[in-house]
Motif scaffolding. Sequence first.
Motif, PDB file in Angstrom:
ATOM      1  N   THR A  62       0.846  -1.184   0.000  1.00 33.99           N
ATOM      2  CA  THR A  62       0.000   0.000   0.000  1.00 33.99           C
ATOM      3  C   THR A  62       0.887   1.241   0.000  1.00 33.99           C
ATOM      4  OG1 THR A  62      -0.240   0.420   2.401  1.00 33.99           O
ATOM      5  CG2 THR A  62      -1.628  -1.300   1.429  1.00 33.99           C
ATOM      6  N   LEU A  63       0.535   2.209  -0.833  1.00 32.00           N
ATOM      7  CA  LEU A  63       1.229   3.478  -0.916  1.00 32.00           C
ATOM      8  C   LEU A  63       0.209   4.587  -0.742  1.00 32.00           C
ATOM      9  CD1 LEU A  63       3.403   2.744  -4.080  1.00 32.00           C
ATOM     10  CD2 LEU A  63       4.139   2.595  -1.712  1.00 32.00           C
ATOM     11  N   ARG A  64       0.485   5.487   0.189  1.00 28.39           N
ATOM     12  CA  ARG A  64      -0.384   6.633   0.441  1.00 28.39           C
ATOM     13  C   ARG A  64       0.417   7.906   0.213  1.00 28.39           C
ATOM     14  NH1 ARG A  64      -2.144   5.646   6.479  1.00 28.39           N
ATOM     15  NH2 ARG A  64      -0.297   4.329   6.592  1.00 28.39           N
ATOM     16  N   PHE A  65      -0.137   8.830  -0.599  1.00 29.31           N
ATOM     17  CA  PHE A  65       0.658  10.001  -0.956  1.00 29.31           C
ATOM     18  C   PHE A  65      -0.233  11.118  -1.474  1.00 29.31           C
ATOM     19  CE2 PHE A  65       0.314   7.167  -4.536  1.00 29.31           C
ATOM     20  CZ  PHE A  65       0.147   7.975  -5.643  1.00 29.31           C
ATOM     21  N   PHE A  84       0.413   8.148 -13.320  1.00 30.58           N
ATOM     22  CA  PHE A  84       0.329   7.104 -12.307  1.00 30.58           C
ATOM     23  C   PHE A  84      -0.376   5.865 -12.857  1.00 30.58           C
ATOM     24  CE2 PHE A  84       0.735  10.710  -9.202  1.00 30.58           C
ATOM     25  CZ  PHE A  84       1.957  10.312  -8.690  1.00 30.58           C
ATOM     26  N   ALA A  85      -1.389   6.060 -13.678  1.00 33.43           N
ATOM     27  CA  ALA A  85      -2.098   4.927 -14.264  1.00 33.43           C
ATOM     28  C   ALA A  85      -1.158   4.084 -15.122  1.00 33.43           C
ATOM     29  CB  ALA A  85      -3.286   5.409 -15.094  1.00 33.43           C
ATOM     30  N   ALA A  86      -0.240   4.745 -15.844  1.00 28.55           N
ATOM     31  CA  ALA A  86       0.724   4.010 -16.656  1.00 28.55           C
ATOM     32  C   ALA A  86       1.684   3.211 -15.778  1.00 28.55           C
ATOM     33  CB  ALA A  86       1.500   4.978 -17.553  1.00 28.55           C
ATOM     34  N   LEU A  87       2.109   3.786 -14.648  1.00 29.40           N
ATOM     35  CA  LEU A  87       2.990   3.057 -13.729  1.00 29.40           C
ATOM     36  C   LEU A  87       2.285   1.839 -13.139  1.00 29.40           C
ATOM     37  CD1 LEU A  87       4.711   5.951 -11.734  1.00 29.40           C
ATOM     38  CD2 LEU A  87       5.618   4.651 -13.672  1.00 29.40           C
ATOM     39  N   PHE A  91       7.508   0.648  -7.591  1.00 27.73           N
ATOM     40  CA  PHE A  91       7.208   2.034  -7.233  1.00 27.73           C
ATOM     41  C   PHE A  91       8.256   2.645  -6.302  1.00 27.73           C
ATOM     42  CE2 PHE A  91       3.042  -0.162  -7.756  1.00 27.73           C
ATOM     43  CZ  PHE A  91       2.643   0.451  -8.922  1.00 27.73           C
ATOM     44  N   PRO A  92       9.504   2.686  -6.702  1.00 29.55           N
ATOM     45  CA  PRO A  92      10.503   3.394  -5.879  1.00 29.55           C
ATOM     46  C   PRO A  92      10.125   4.857  -5.717  1.00 29.55           C
ATOM     47  CG  PRO A  92      11.360   2.924  -8.061  1.00 29.55           C
ATOM     48  CD  PRO A  92      10.075   2.170  -7.953  1.00 29.55           C
ATOM     49  N   ASP A  93      10.553   5.443  -4.601  1.00 27.69           N
ATOM     50  CA  ASP A  93      10.181   6.822  -4.299  1.00 27.69           C
ATOM     51  C   ASP A  93      10.547   7.774  -5.430  1.00 27.69           C
ATOM     52  OD1 ASP A  93       9.290   5.867  -1.897  1.00 27.69           O
ATOM     53  OD2 ASP A  93      10.867   6.797  -0.677  1.00 27.69           O
ATOM     54  N   ALA A  94      11.719   7.597  -6.017  1.00 31.29           N
ATOM     55  CA  ALA A  94      12.156   8.499  -7.089  1.00 31.29           C
ATOM     56  C   ALA A  94      11.214   8.434  -8.282  1.00 31.29           C
ATOM     57  CB  ALA A  94      13.581   8.151  -7.505  1.00 31.29           C
ATOM     58  N   GLU A  95      10.731   7.246  -8.601  1.00 30.42           N
ATOM     59  CA  GLU A  95       9.804   7.080  -9.719  1.00 30.42           C
ATOM     60  C   GLU A  95       8.492   7.800  -9.442  1.00 30.42           C
ATOM     61  OE1 GLU A  95       8.876   3.265 -12.320  1.00 30.42           O
ATOM     62  OE2 GLU A  95       7.788   3.176 -10.410  1.00 30.42           O
ATOM     63  N   ALA A 118       6.796  11.126 -11.241  1.00 28.56           N
ATOM     64  CA  ALA A 118       5.456  11.048 -11.817  1.00 28.56           C
ATOM     65  C   ALA A 118       4.524  12.124 -11.286  1.00 28.56           C
ATOM     66  CB  ALA A 118       4.855   9.671 -11.545  1.00 28.56           C
ATOM     67  N   GLY A 119       4.906  12.789 -10.194  1.00 26.37           N
ATOM     68  CA  GLY A 119       4.069  13.864  -9.676  1.00 26.37           C
ATOM     69  C   GLY A 119       3.731  13.790  -8.200  1.00 26.37           C
ATOM     70  N   ALA A 120       4.243  12.779  -7.488  1.00 23.40           N
ATOM     71  CA  ALA A 120       4.007  12.726  -6.044  1.00 23.40           C
ATOM     72  C   ALA A 120       4.704  13.901  -5.376  1.00 23.40           C
ATOM     73  CB  ALA A 120       4.520  11.411  -5.465  1.00 23.40           C
ATOM     74  N   ILE A 121       4.025  14.519  -4.419  1.00 27.59           N
ATOM     75  CA  ILE A 121       4.558  15.713  -3.777  1.00 27.59           C
ATOM     76  C   ILE A 121       5.641  15.369  -2.760  1.00 27.59           C
ATOM     77  CG2 ILE A 121       3.929  17.642  -2.258  1.00 27.59           C
ATOM     78  CD1 ILE A 121       1.202  17.661  -3.715  1.00 27.59           C
ATOM     79  N   ALA A 122       5.540  14.210  -2.142  1.00 28.98           N
ATOM     80  CA  ALA A 122       6.541  13.755  -1.179  1.00 28.98           C
ATOM     81  C   ALA A 122       6.607  12.239  -1.246  1.00 28.98           C
ATOM     82  CB  ALA A 122       6.180  14.229   0.237  1.00 28.98           C
ATOM     83  N   ALA A 123       7.587  11.678  -0.551  1.00 31.20           N
ATOM     84  CA  ALA A 123       7.710  10.220  -0.515  1.00 31.20           C
ATOM     85  C   ALA A 123       6.449   9.621   0.094  1.00 31.20           C
ATOM     86  CB  ALA A 123       8.928   9.818   0.299  1.00 31.20           C
ATOM     87  N   PRO A 124       5.957   8.511  -0.454  1.00 34.35           N
ATOM     88  CA  PRO A 124       4.708   7.921   0.043  1.00 34.35           C
ATOM     89  C   PRO A 124       4.906   7.209   1.372  1.00 34.35           C
ATOM     90  CG  PRO A 124       5.680   6.485  -1.587  1.00 34.35           C
ATOM     91  CD  PRO A 124       6.532   7.725  -1.553  1.00 34.35           C
TER      92      PRO A 124
END
Length: 222
Positions: A116-119, A129-132, A190-194, A198-204
């Motif tokens: 689970t990833l929350r971000f 994100f859908a492509a990832l 889903f590494p943090d850098a990826e 892709a547009g995440a504001i911070a690490a999940p």
Amino acid sequence: MLAGEAAVAIWNGVTPEGRAEFYAWHLHEHMAERVGIPGFRRGRRFSAVDATTHPEFFTLYEADTMQVLQGQDYANRLNAPTAWTKRATQGFRDTSRGLARVLASHGVGPGGVMLTLRFDAAPGAISTFAALVAKAATAARVTGAHLLITDDAASNVDSAEKQGRNDIAAPPAWIILAEATDAEALAPLFPDAELRAAGAIAAPQRGTYRLEFTRLKTAWGA
């Protein structure tokens, strides 16, 4: 793939003294009650694979549509908690609950472990994100990958079930779920850098959970 177009995603811990009651209540009353609501299809509970995942439990309810989660049948249950529900939830800690739309869901079926990833992310990042997620669903031993976005207003509706509780934190804005046959298959996804690219504001907030219990559609009488 997930069994519907919407989901309730819940992360929670439980006090040591509340653990036995949590398990009894969740197995024998609560999940049957929730999955018995019209439009709910399946409930699954997971527990942390190790101490790096927090909080300890993740529960996922899959529903036909977002309208089911905003409908009267679900509201009736939230506003008429059983005595056992009131007692069991007193032991909850670090609870986060999101009512979410499923934006993308790929895969061959449910797995035995769940990442689970929350971000937070910018609204325009959906396609990226859908492509990832679609790519992750093709990885070795991965059985599914899913992208969800939380409806903040629906998630924060007050209910009788929330009254008197101070364990409830804000719902996550975005959720990525990936499931597989084993935790090792999920580790490289889903590494943090990826996600930042892709547009995440911070690490999940990242957690890996093993499946404990699945409850399919039931008849339920309050």
